[in-house]
Enzyme design. Structure first.
Site, short mmCIF file in Angstrom:
data_model
loop_
_atom_site.label_atom_id
_atom_site.label_comp_id
_atom_site.label_asym_id
_atom_site.label_seq_id
_atom_site.Cartn_x
_atom_site.Cartn_y
_atom_site.Cartn_z
N ASP A 151 0.90 -1.10 0.36
CA ASP A 151 0.15 0.09 -0.14
C ASP A 151 0.81 1.54 -0.25
OD1 ASP A 151 -1.49 2.22 0.57
OD2 ASP A 151 -2.90 1.09 2.15
N GLU A 162 1.67 2.50 13.30
CA GLU A 162 0.40 2.37 12.52
C GLU A 162 -0.60 1.44 13.25
OE1 GLU A 162 -1.93 0.74 10.17
OE2 GLU A 162 -1.07 -0.16 8.83
N GLU A 167 -10.22 -3.27 15.10
CA GLU A 167 -8.75 -4.51 15.70
C GLU A 167 -8.50 -4.03 17.11
OE1 GLU A 167 -5.89 -3.99 13.22
OE2 GLU A 167 -6.93 -6.17 11.76
N HIS A 207 -5.21 0.79 1.20
CA HIS A 207 -5.75 -0.80 1.98
C HIS A 207 -6.92 -0.78 2.89
CE1 HIS A 207 -3.40 -0.67 5.59
NE2 HIS A 207 -4.40 -1.73 5.72
#
Length: 537
Positions: free
Chosen positions: A167, A260, A269, A418
Site C-alpha cells: 500500500d 500504524e 482491531e 488497503h
C-alpha cells in the site's frame, strides 16, 4: 508496593539440558552468554521457555499445566512434563534439568514455578527476582483469547505484511512524514508500537534516531529481527522486543512514538488503545506521536445498486421447496444478517448526499477508556433529493512534525489504500429533499473480539413550510458488527444514474468537498494541502 506492569518473569541460569536428547546437543551452558528461563502466560496458558543468545531454544518449552519440578540438589532441579506423540497415539514424559547459579535463585525459581502453575500471581504482588502486576495483562483482560490468537497469527505472516507494505499511499506517507521531519528524530529515542516487519523502525533509524525499540507481539518479531539484521548500518540502532506494549519493560523512555494502529473505520482491531497505553507507559512528557490525531469522516450516501445487491443475497431463503424444505422461516433473519455487515470498498464520492462532518480523536490527549464507547451525534444538510441508503465513513491521520505536517487520508476520490472506505447500509432507506436536514447518531461500543458493535440511526426532519416547529418525518436504524464486514471490491465502480434520479440531480465532485468545515482546532488540524506535492505519492 505497586508492582511492575510486566507479567513475564525471568531467571538467569547456569545451564539447562534436555534428558531426551543426545549429550552433544542437549546441554546449553550460560558461558559466555547466559541462559534465560522465562515464565509467561500467553492466551491463558502458563508456560516456561528457555532463551539463549536472544533466541528461544527449540524443544525446551514447558507447559506448566502438566509439569512437575523436582529438586535434585541445592542448585540442580528436574522439570518433568507430559508430552503427546500424535503418531504413536500415546503420552510420555520428558525431562529438562536446570542448573542454578546459587541456592537462593533455586529457591526463588521453585517459588515462582509453583505460583505460576497455580495461577496465584495477583496484581501488586512482589515476587523474588522481579515483580509483576497480573497474571493477565490489561490486554488479556479485555480481549478474548481466541480473537487475540487469530489476530497475532494473521499479522505474524509475511504475506499480510506484504499487503500493507505494498500500500504505497500508506508506506510512502509514513516515509515522507519521518524523513521530512528529521529534526524530530535525530538523536532521539523512538518506540515503534506494533512494529510488524520493522519498516517504520528502519525509517526512524534512517531519520537519525539514537535508538529504536521495535515492540511486536506476533511471530513477525522474528522476521523483523532478520530484516533489521540484514540492514546492519541501521540495525545497530534498533532493538526488537517480542511482547505486547501492555506487558514489556523498556530500559528508557521514548521521545517519539511511531505506530500504524489504524484499522477499518480507524478504530477496528482496537490497536489504538495499545497506542494510547504505550503513550502512558513509555513517552516522555511533551513527546511526539506519529501520528498524533485521527479523524473519522461521515456523510450520508445513496447507492441503489449496492442496496439491491445486499437485499438480493437473502433471496436464497425465500425458497419454499429446497429439496423438499421450506427455507422461508429464516428469510427475515438472513435479510437482517446481510445488512449487519459494513461494506468495505472504494466508492465514487458523487454518491455522497451532503458535505461530510468529522469526529476528532487526539491521540495526545484521549484516554484509553474513552475508546471503549464512541458516541457521535450526526447532522447533515442534503444537497440533492434522493433516497439515503446509509452512512459512508473514512478516516485520516495527521503526522504533526516540527518541519512538515503530513496527512494520510483514506477519503473517496483520493488514491485508494488497503483500508478503502466503509459504508453502513440501512435495510430501510429514507427519502430526502435538497436542503432537508438529516440527523442521527453513530454509536460504537467496543467488544472483546477486538472490534466494535455499531448502532446507526438516521432521520429526515420535516422540510418546507412549518419546519421550524420541528418533528421527525422518518427514521431508520441498524446494528452492525465491524468485526464482520463485507469486502466488496478494490476499486470504485462507475457512477451510474439511479432510476429515480434526474440528470440535473446528479452531484458533481466539486459539489461535495471532502474537507470539513471550520473546526476549533484549526491551528493544529490543517486540512490536506491543495498542493499536489504535499499529497501522498
Amino acid at each position: 508496593m505497586e508492582g511492575l506492569k510486566n507479567k513475564r518473569w525471568e531467571f538467569t541460569l547456569a545451564a539447562v539440558s534436555d534428558l531426551s536428547s543426545s549429550s552433544s546437543s542437549s546441554s546449553v551452558s550460560s558461558s559466555p552468554t547466559p541462559v534465560i528461563a522465562r515464565f509467561s502466560s500467553d492466551g491463558g496458558v502458563a508456560e516456561l521457555r528457555f532463551q539463549h543468545d536472544s533466541k528461544f531454544i527449540d524443544g525446551f518449552n514447558v507447559d506448566l499445566g502438566n509439569s512437575q519440578l523436582f529438586k535434585l540438589g541445592p542448585v540442580q532441579s528436574l522439570c518433568v512434563s507430559q508430552c503427546s506423540d500424535t503418531n504413536k497415539e500415546k503420552t510420555y514424559s520428558r525431562g529438562v534439568t536446570i542448573q542454578f547459579r546459587n541456592e537462593e535463585e533455586s529457591r526463588d525459581f521453585h517459588s515462582a514455578f509453583e505460583q505460576w502453575q497455580k495461577g496465584d500471581v495477583i496484581e501488586g504482588t512482589q515476587l523474588p527476582n522481579g515483580a509483576i502486576s497480573a497474571c493477565k495483562s490489561k490486554f488479556d483482560n479485555k480481549i478474548e483469547s481466541s480473537s487475540a490468537k487469530m489476530y497475532f497469527h494473521y499479522y505474524g505472516q509475511l504475506l499480510h505484511q506484504q499487503n500493507m507494505l505494498q500500500d504505497y499511499v500508506r508506506t510512502g506517507t509514513y516515509y515522507a512524514a519521518v524523513i521530512e521531519n528529521r529534526a524530530d528524530f535525530t538523536g532521539r529515542v523512538v518506540v515503534d508500537v506494533g512494529a510488524g516487519s520493522g519498516i517504520l523502525s528502519l525509517f526512524a533509524a534512517q531519520a537519525g534516531a539514537k535508538h529504536v525499540y521495535a515492540v511486536e507481539a506476533s511471530e513477525m518479531a522474528e522476521y523483523a529481527r532478520k530484516l533489521i539484521a540484514g540492514n546492519p548500518t541501521l540495525g545497530q540502532r534498533i532493538t526488537v522486543i517480542k511482547g505486547k506494549v501492555e506487558e514489556v519493560e523498556l530500559p528508557e523512555k521514548a521521545d517519539i512514538l511511531i505506530s500504524e494502529p489504524m484499522g477499518t473505520l480507524l478504530v477496528n482491531e482496537r490497536m489504538l488503545e495499545s497506542y494510547i497505553i504505550a503513550r502512558e507507559r513509555f513517552l516522555v512528557p511533551n513527546g511526539k506521536m506519529f501520528p498524533s490525531v485521527g479523524r473519522i469522516h461521515m456523510a450520508p450516501f445513496t447507492d441503489e445498486f449496492l442496496f439491491v445487491e445486499i437485499a438480493n443475497k437473502a433471496l436464497f431463503w425465500q425458497q419454499q421447496n429446497y429439496f423438499g424444505v421450506d427455507l422461508t422461516p429464516l428469510y427475515g433473519s438472513a435479510f437482517q444478517g446481510y445488512f449487519s455487515q459494513p461494506v468495505v470498498d472504494a466508492f465514487d464520492p458523487r454518491f455522497l448526499v451532503s458535505p461530510p462532518m468529522c469526529h476528532i480523536i487526539d491521540f495526545n490527549e484521549i484516554k484509553e477508556e474513552d475508546l471503549y464507547e464512541i458516541d457521535i451525534p450526526l447532522k447533515f444538510i442534503a444537497s440533492v433529493g434522493t433516497r439515503v441508503h446509509g452512512l459512508a465513513c473514512w478516516f485520516d491521520v495527521l503526522f504533526d512534525g516540527s518541519t512538515v505536517q503530513r496527512w494520510l487520508t483514506t477519503a473517496p476520490g483520493a488514491p485508494t489504500t488497503h483500508w478503502y472506505q466503509i459504508r453502513c447500509v440501512l435495510s430501510q432507506p429514507i427519502y430526502v429533499m435538497a436542503g432537508q436536514e438529516i440527523t442521527g447518531r453513530l454509536h460504537m461500543i467496543a467488544h472483546n473480539a477486538q472490534s466494535y458493535t455499531i448502532y446507526l440511526t438516521l432521520s429526515a426532519k420535516m422540510w418546507g413550510p412549518g419546519a421550524e416547529q420541528g418533528g421527525i418525518l422518518q427514521t431508520s436504524s441498524c446494528k452492525l458488527d465491524l468485526k464482520e464486514p463485507y469486502y466488496r471490491m478494490s476499486q470504485p465502480q462507475p457512477y451510474t444514474m439511479a432510476q429515480d434520479q434526474q440528470p440535473h440531480q446528479l452531484l458533481q465532485s466539486e459539489d461535495i468537498p471532502i474537507h470539513t468545515e471550520d473546526l476549533d482546532e484549526t491551528e493544529l488540524l490543517q486540512q490536506p494541502s491543495e498542493n499536489p506535492g504535499a499529497q501522498p505519492q
